[in-house]
Design an enzyme around this catalytic site. Structure first.
Site, PDB file in Angstrom:
ATOM      1  N   VAL A  29       8.270  13.017 -52.144  1.00  0.00           N
ATOM      2  CA  VAL A  29       7.284  11.944 -51.980  1.00  0.00           C
ATOM      3  C   VAL A  29       6.434  11.816 -53.246  1.00  0.00           C
ATOM      4  CG1 VAL A  29       5.323  11.149 -50.602  1.00  0.00           C
ATOM      5  CG2 VAL A  29       7.252  12.259 -49.469  1.00  0.00           C
ATOM      6  N   CYS A  30       6.009  12.960 -53.778  1.00  0.00           N
ATOM      7  CA  CYS A  30       5.181  12.953 -54.998  1.00  0.00           C
ATOM      8  C   CYS A  30       5.926  12.279 -56.149  1.00  0.00           C
ATOM      9  CB  CYS A  30       4.798  14.379 -55.389  1.00  0.00           C
ATOM     10  SG  CYS A  30       3.868  15.255 -54.115  1.00  0.00           S
ATOM     11  N   THR A  31       7.216  12.510 -56.236  1.00  0.00           N
ATOM     12  CA  THR A  31       8.011  11.912 -57.314  1.00  0.00           C
ATOM     13  C   THR A  31       7.933  10.385 -57.227  1.00  0.00           C
ATOM     14  OG1 THR A  31       9.471  13.836 -57.292  1.00  0.00           O
ATOM     15  CG2 THR A  31      10.340  11.836 -58.327  1.00  0.00           C
TER      16      THR A  31
END
Ligand code: BEZ
Length: 208
Positions: A44-46
């Site tokens: 998700v962070c990516t």
């Protein structure tokens, strides 16, 4: 420390992917979006960081600088940046704070021990050119944020700082706004010569 709207964003020094920064000096006269993600090399962070990089032209138009943070080390930020570029089709174009000692995360209360005592939650702080905090957001690790919403809030704040207006539900730039209740009709005639629609004495709709 609990940070609240209207508080001065705490200043700090930190190592980032673009060198050491002194936060307030780095902000200068810009608006700022300081946001944390839980962990590098996570899916998700990516996607969040790739999307934020794509928004750079929109941030620039609004005089906004974005800066990310996690408790990962600088070398991991550099390594992960390559994955972001490869999978999201854009290179990182804003600094990432390497906060391995959690100094900034603690200053901004980004670690919520009952969620995780080792990594930051997904926090967002919008900071105005006077270094005042104008928005705070806290999202769980499993939910990617909507960075278009962050831009929308900046648009609302920049409009309502200039004019005695507020913005209604789901407002977006170009939509009608609301004359703030503190402005009486006599003053409104001067401020909004284009006229407005009164639905209730407290609900007056105007094209900005
Ligand atoms: C993610 O970015 O995918 C993620 C990070 C931490 C916990 C769960 C998901």
């Amino acid at each position: 420390m609990t940070l609240r709207l209207g508080d001065i964003a705490p200043d700090f020094e930190a190592d980032t992917t673009e060198g050491k920064i002194h936060f307030h000096d780095w902000l200068g006269s810009s608006w700022g979006v300081l946001f944390s993600h839980p962990k590098n090399y996570t899916p998700v962070c990516t996607t969040e960081l790739g999307y934020t990089a794509k928004l750079k032209p929109e941030f620039d138009k609004r005089n906004v600088k974005a800066i990310g943070l996690s408790v990962d080390k600088l070398e991991d930020h550099h390594g992960w940046s390559k994955d972001i570029e490869e999978t999201q089709g854009t290179a990182l174009n804003f600094p990432l704070i390497a906060d391995a000692d959690k100094k900034v995360a603690n200053l901004y209360d980004m670690i919520h021990p009952n969620a995780s005592d080792t990594v930051t939650v997904r926090s967002v702080f919008i900071i105005d050119p006077n270094k005042k905090i104008r928005l705070t957001l806290t999202y769980p690790a499993s939910t990617g944020r909507n960075f278009d919403e962050i831009l929308r809030v900046i648009d609302s704040l920049q409009l309502t700082d200039k004019q005695k207006l507020a913005t209604p539900v789901n407002w977006k730039p170009g939509d009608d706004a609301i004359i703030v209740p503190a402005v009486k009709d006599d003053e409104a005639k001067t401020l909004f010569p284009q006229g407005w629609k009164t639905l209730k004495p407290y609900l007056r709709i105007v094209k900005p």
